[in-house]
Each structure stands twice: as structure tokens, then as C-alpha cells.
Design a protein around this motif. Structure first.
Motif, PDB file in Angstrom:
ATOM      1  N   ALA A  78      55.152  41.136  35.560  1.00 44.98           N
ATOM      2  CA  ALA A  78      54.213  42.060  36.200  1.00 44.98           C
ATOM      3  C   ALA A  78      54.462  42.118  37.699  1.00 44.98           C
ATOM      4  CB  ALA A  78      52.775  41.624  35.913  1.00 44.98           C
ATOM      5  N   LYS A  79      54.737  40.988  38.326  1.00 46.38           N
ATOM      6  CA  LYS A  79      54.972  40.965  39.767  1.00 46.38           C
ATOM      7  C   LYS A  79      56.213  41.765  40.135  1.00 46.38           C
ATOM      8  CE  LYS A  79      52.644  36.550  40.554  1.00 46.38           C
ATOM      9  NZ  LYS A  79      52.789  35.126  40.878  1.00 46.38           N
ATOM     10  N   ARG A  80      57.241  41.694  39.319  1.00 48.77           N
ATOM     11  CA  ARG A  80      58.456  42.458  39.611  1.00 48.77           C
ATOM     12  C   ARG A  80      58.223  43.949  39.463  1.00 48.77           C
ATOM     13  NH1 ARG A  80      62.437  38.143  36.528  1.00 48.77           N
ATOM     14  NH2 ARG A  80      62.618  36.697  38.305  1.00 48.77           N
ATOM     15  N   ARG A  81      57.431  44.341  38.457  1.00 53.35           N
ATOM     16  CA  ARG A  81      57.109  45.763  38.312  1.00 53.35           C
ATOM     17  C   ARG A  81      56.259  46.240  39.495  1.00 53.35           C
ATOM     18  NH1 ARG A  81      55.715  44.047  33.133  1.00 53.35           N
ATOM     19  NH2 ARG A  81      53.516  44.502  33.531  1.00 53.35           N
ATOM     20  N   ILE A  82      55.313  45.421  39.896  1.00 52.09           N
ATOM     21  CA  ILE A  82      54.465  45.763  41.056  1.00 52.09           C
ATOM     22  C   ILE A  82      55.327  45.907  42.299  1.00 52.09           C
ATOM     23  CG2 ILE A  82      52.682  44.849  42.598  1.00 52.09           C
ATOM     24  CD1 ILE A  82      51.471  43.528  40.010  1.00 52.09           C
ATOM     25  N   ALA A  83      56.261  44.984  42.489  1.00 50.54           N
ATOM     26  CA  ALA A  83      57.131  45.030  43.667  1.00 50.54           C
ATOM     27  C   ALA A  83      57.965  46.304  43.695  1.00 50.54           C
ATOM     28  CB  ALA A  83      58.040  43.801  43.684  1.00 50.54           C
ATOM     29  N   ALA A  84      58.490  46.691  42.548  1.00 52.35           N
ATOM     30  CA  ALA A  84      59.278  47.926  42.492  1.00 52.35           C
ATOM     31  C   ALA A  84      58.425  49.140  42.841  1.00 52.35           C
ATOM     32  CB  ALA A  84      59.897  48.082  41.103  1.00 52.35           C
ATOM     33  N   GLU A  85      57.181  49.145  42.376  1.00 50.88           N
ATOM     34  CA  GLU A  85      56.267  50.245  42.690  1.00 50.88           C
ATOM     35  C   GLU A  85      55.956  50.287  44.182  1.00 50.88           C
ATOM     36  OE1 GLU A  85      53.857  53.557  41.586  1.00 50.88           O
ATOM     37  OE2 GLU A  85      55.300  52.392  40.412  1.00 50.88           O
ATOM     38  N   VAL A  86      55.712  49.120  44.773  1.00 56.01           N
ATOM     39  CA  VAL A  86      55.440  49.062  46.216  1.00 56.01           C
ATOM     40  C   VAL A  86      56.654  49.548  47.002  1.00 56.01           C
ATOM     41  CG1 VAL A  86      54.989  47.526  48.170  1.00 56.01           C
ATOM     42  CG2 VAL A  86      53.723  47.227  46.029  1.00 56.01           C
ATOM     43  N   ALA A  87      57.839  49.109  46.606  1.00 53.91           N
ATOM     44  CA  ALA A  87      59.058  49.533  47.300  1.00 53.91           C
ATOM     45  C   ALA A  87      59.194  51.060  47.272  1.00 53.91           C
ATOM     46  CB  ALA A  87      60.278  48.871  46.664  1.00 53.91           C
ATOM     47  N   THR A 102      53.420  35.072  46.372  1.00 55.36           N
ATOM     48  CA  THR A 102      54.492  35.221  45.396  1.00 55.36           C
ATOM     49  C   THR A 102      54.773  36.674  45.024  1.00 55.36           C
ATOM     50  OG1 THR A 102      52.906  34.860  43.587  1.00 55.36           O
ATOM     51  CG2 THR A 102      54.045  32.936  44.443  1.00 55.36           C
ATOM     52  N   THR A 103      53.746  37.513  44.969  1.00 58.52           N
ATOM     53  CA  THR A 103      53.983  38.920  44.625  1.00 58.52           C
ATOM     54  C   THR A 103      54.687  39.642  45.761  1.00 58.52           C
ATOM     55  OG1 THR A 103      51.990  38.904  43.248  1.00 58.52           O
ATOM     56  CG2 THR A 103      52.906  41.046  43.813  1.00 58.52           C
ATOM     57  N   VAL A 104      54.275  39.370  46.991  1.00 55.59           N
ATOM     58  CA  VAL A 104      54.919  40.021  48.146  1.00 55.59           C
ATOM     59  C   VAL A 104      56.349  39.508  48.320  1.00 55.59           C
ATOM     60  CG1 VAL A 104      54.729  40.561  50.594  1.00 55.59           C
ATOM     61  CG2 VAL A 104      52.666  40.377  49.205  1.00 55.59           C
ATOM     62  N   LEU A 105      56.612  38.271  47.916  1.00 55.78           N
ATOM     63  CA  LEU A 105      57.996  37.788  47.927  1.00 55.78           C
ATOM     64  C   LEU A 105      58.865  38.647  47.017  1.00 55.78           C
ATOM     65  CD1 LEU A 105      60.209  35.786  48.666  1.00 55.78           C
ATOM     66  CD2 LEU A 105      59.322  34.240  46.905  1.00 55.78           C
ATOM     67  N   GLU A 106      58.330  39.057  45.879  1.00 52.58           N
ATOM     68  CA  GLU A 106      59.077  39.966  45.010  1.00 52.58           C
ATOM     69  C   GLU A 106      59.304  41.320  45.678  1.00 52.58           C
ATOM     70  OE1 GLU A 106      60.629  39.288  42.273  1.00 52.58           O
ATOM     71  OE2 GLU A 106      59.888  37.230  42.170  1.00 52.58           O
ATOM     72  N   VAL A 107      58.353  41.757  46.501  1.00 51.74           N
ATOM     73  CA  VAL A 107      58.556  42.997  47.263  1.00 51.74           C
ATOM     74  C   VAL A 107      59.741  42.842  48.213  1.00 51.74           C
ATOM     75  CG1 VAL A 107      57.540  44.617  48.910  1.00 51.74           C
ATOM     76  CG2 VAL A 107      56.120  43.648  47.088  1.00 51.74           C
ATOM     77  N   ALA A 108      59.822  41.686  48.888  1.00 49.09           N
ATOM     78  CA  ALA A 108      60.957  41.440  49.784  1.00 49.09           C
ATOM     79  C   ALA A 108      62.275  41.561  49.026  1.00 49.09           C
ATOM     80  CB  ALA A 108      60.822  40.064  50.423  1.00 49.09           C
ATOM     81  N   ARG A 109      62.310  41.030  47.828  1.00 48.31           N
ATOM     82  CA  ARG A 109      63.538  41.115  47.018  1.00 48.31           C
ATOM     83  C   ARG A 109      63.837  42.552  46.606  1.00 48.31           C
ATOM     84  NH1 ARG A 109      61.439  35.785  43.806  1.00 48.31           N
ATOM     85  NH2 ARG A 109      62.460  34.243  45.159  1.00 48.31           N
ATOM     86  N   VAL A 169      51.957  45.268  53.688  1.00 46.86           N
ATOM     87  CA  VAL A 169      51.873  44.902  52.270  1.00 46.86           C
ATOM     88  C   VAL A 169      51.192  43.541  52.205  1.00 46.86           C
ATOM     89  CG1 VAL A 169      53.130  44.500  50.128  1.00 46.86           C
ATOM     90  CG2 VAL A 169      53.982  46.183  51.775  1.00 46.86           C
ATOM     91  N   ILE A 170      49.993  43.518  51.652  1.00 42.49           N
ATOM     92  CA  ILE A 170      49.142  42.338  51.697  1.00 42.49           C
ATOM     93  C   ILE A 170      49.016  41.720  50.306  1.00 42.49           C
ATOM     94  CG2 ILE A 170      46.834  41.481  52.282  1.00 42.49           C
ATOM     95  CD1 ILE A 170      48.351  42.509  54.687  1.00 42.49           C
ATOM     96  N   GLY A 171      49.122  40.399  50.256  1.00 41.01           N
ATOM     97  CA  GLY A 171      48.835  39.663  49.033  1.00 41.01           C
ATOM     98  C   GLY A 171      47.418  39.124  49.094  1.00 41.01           C
ATOM     99  N   CYS A 172      46.929  38.578  48.001  1.00 38.70           N
ATOM    100  CA  CYS A 172      45.572  38.040  48.002  1.00 38.70           C
ATOM    101  C   CYS A 172      45.427  36.965  46.942  1.00 38.70           C
ATOM    102  CB  CYS A 172      44.535  39.141  47.783  1.00 38.70           C
ATOM    103  SG  CYS A 172      44.595  39.909  46.142  1.00 38.70           S
ATOM    104  N   CYS A 173      44.387  36.169  47.105  1.00 43.57           N
ATOM    105  CA  CYS A 173      44.035  35.169  46.094  1.00 43.57           C
ATOM    106  C   CYS A 173      42.980  35.719  45.144  1.00 43.57           C
ATOM    107  CB  CYS A 173      43.521  33.896  46.760  1.00 43.57           C
ATOM    108  SG  CYS A 173      44.707  33.162  47.910  1.00 43.57           S
TER     109      CYS A 173
END
Length: 256
Positions: A78-87, A102-109, A169-173
Motif C-alpha cells: 500500500a505504501k508503494r502504491r501511495i508513493a507512486a500516486e504522490v509522485a 516510512t511512507t514518505v521514504l517510499e515517496v523519495a524512492r 509531503v507530510i507523514g503522520c502517526c
């Protein structure tokens, strides 16, 4: 069940129980007790549990987040799909702030091949982008938070306030209609608030599990956000609350 999936399942059990049993977990996941002991030893090394005879005791506290290494394994697809959408939301040439997590790290990738100016607020993201051929990488000053490897403190806050970003691009708990955007670590609350203030557009990247959680520190209400990118597990009432607050919600689904 793969090791990563099994450890995620054990983590889920630890959120609702103070202890787990090797025998019970081995029977539940249909693996050997030796395999479960290895899983628990790994979680003990990450500070999630304390090993005891026959099992382990949870060290997860309500006011603290699980270690980065554990969270990085959670909902990875899910995080990788979210990252692709954000990109896909970022235009070439934008100035982008990347929060920690961790999700925003996937955005960096996901943006390594893009032509962007990027200020990452975590060393992991900075490392990912250090060799990206078209990324102009800008680093903030400040203290590095142990374990998370995020930049925090007054030097980081001053760096952010001195700049203006097209997108943060903000992550959250945690994220909810009742409590807004929340974070466990109080110094990070101030950094997130500075990032939100310094950006023309605020995009929150989070998996749907964050909608069931509220962390210790309040960052901002929903109406300070522009876009939330999540997966299709978002509860309908939370989706409706975001929309009512004027937030665009983009959900991702697994590939067929």
C-alpha cells in the motif's frame, strides 16, 4: 506465510495483548516454534518485545510509536502504491519538502528520476536521493533523532521557515476527523507545523491504518490539508469528513 507477513501479524497481536506465546503463535501460523522464536528475537532486537520463557512481553506503549524498522515492513505494498500516486501529483521543477516516516521514504524512492528540488527531513530519504541524477538536494540543519533519523530542533525549524515550497509531503502517526493530524514525537510536531506553514500545497501520504490511531501530539486540523493520498481501506466516515473539510482524497487500489 512469509516472515515479514508473520512479523506484521505478531505486531498486530501485540497491540491488543501484553504478551504472546511461542506455542500459540506456532500453532496459529502453522510454523515451527523455532521459527517463532527467531521472529520474537528479531522483534526483541528492535525494542518491540522483551523475551521471556515461552514467549515475549510487549514493550509497545500508547504514547510511543513502534521502531522505524518495524513500521517499514507494515503495509509495504500500500505504501508503494501511495508513493507512486504522490509522485504523480508533483510537476517537474517543483520545490518539495519530504517529511520523515516510512511512507514518505517510499515517496523519495518514487521520485529518484524526477527533476525536482527536494528538502528531505530524514537521513534515509536524503540517502535515497543523494545519487538521483536530476534531483537538486537541499539538507536542513538540526539534530538527528535517534532511531527515526529525522531532523528535529530549532535549527531544522529555522531552515524550513527560511524557505518556501510548492508541495510539502507530510507523514503522520494518526489522522482522524476528531483529532486531525497527530504525531507521537513532540519535537516532530513543531517541524511538521513549520513544513505545513511554508508550503503552498500540503499532501499527506498515509496508509489507511493511520485512520484508526491518534497520537500524542496535535499537528493541525483537517482543513489545513489539501490532499490526502491513502489506500482503499480508509473508513467511509473518515473519507467523508476529509471531503467535508475541503480535502481532496485520492485512494489507491491493488493491481488486479
Amino acid at each position: 506465510m512469509e516472515s515479514a507477513d508473520r512479523i506484521r501479524a505478531i505486531m498486530g497481536a501485540l497491540r491488543t495483548s501484553d504478551s504472546v506465546s511461542v506455542t500459540e503463535l506456532a500453532a496459529l501460523y502453522q510454523v515451527s516454534e523455532m521459527t517463532i522464536r527467531r521472529d520474537l528475537d528479531e522483534l526483541a532486537q528492535q525494542g518491540v518485545v522483551r523475551r521471556v520463557r515461552g514467549g515475549a512481553l510487549s514493550l509497545l506503549l500508547r504514547g510511543e510509536e513502534p521502531p522505524f524498522g518495524v513500521r517499514e515492513r507494515e503495509a509495504i505494498d500500500a505504501k508503494r502504491r501511495i508513493a507512486a500516486e504522490v509522485a504523480g501529483l508533483l510537476a517537474e521543477g517543483e520545490a518539495v519538502l519530504l517529511d520523515g516516516g516510512t511512507t514518505v521514504l517510499e515517496v523519495a524512492r518514487a521520485i529518484r528520476e524526477r527533476r525536482l528540488t527536494v528538502l528531505p527531513l530524514a537521513l534515509q530519504a536524503a540517502q535515497e536521493l543523494a545519487t538521483a541524477p536530476r534531483v537538486r538536494l537541499v539538507l536542513p540543519g538540526g539534530e538527528v533523532r535517534h532511531g527515526e533519523m529525522n531532523f528535529v530542533g530549532p535549527l531544522t525549524e529555522t531552515s524550513i521557515k527560511a524557505l518556501r515550497f510548492d508541495t510539502a509531503v507530510i507523514g503522520c502517526c494518526g489522522l482522524s476527523a476528531e483529532h486531525g493530524l497527530t504525531a507521537h514525537d513532540l519535537p516532530e510536531v513543531a517541524i511538521k507545523q513549520a513544513a505545513i506553514t511554508s508550503a503552498r500545497r500540503v499532501v499527506v501520504a498515509c496508509d489507511s491504518g493511520k485512520f484508526t490511531r491518534t497520537a500524542f501530539g496535535a499537528v493541525c486540523p483537517l482543513d489545513r490539508l489539501d490532499v490526502v493520498v491513502t489506500d482503499d481501506g480508509i473508513p467511509q466516515d473518515q473519507h467523508d469528513a476529509l471531503a467535508a473539510a475541503g480535502v481532496t482524497v485520492r485512494t489507491t487500489t491493488p493491481a488486479p
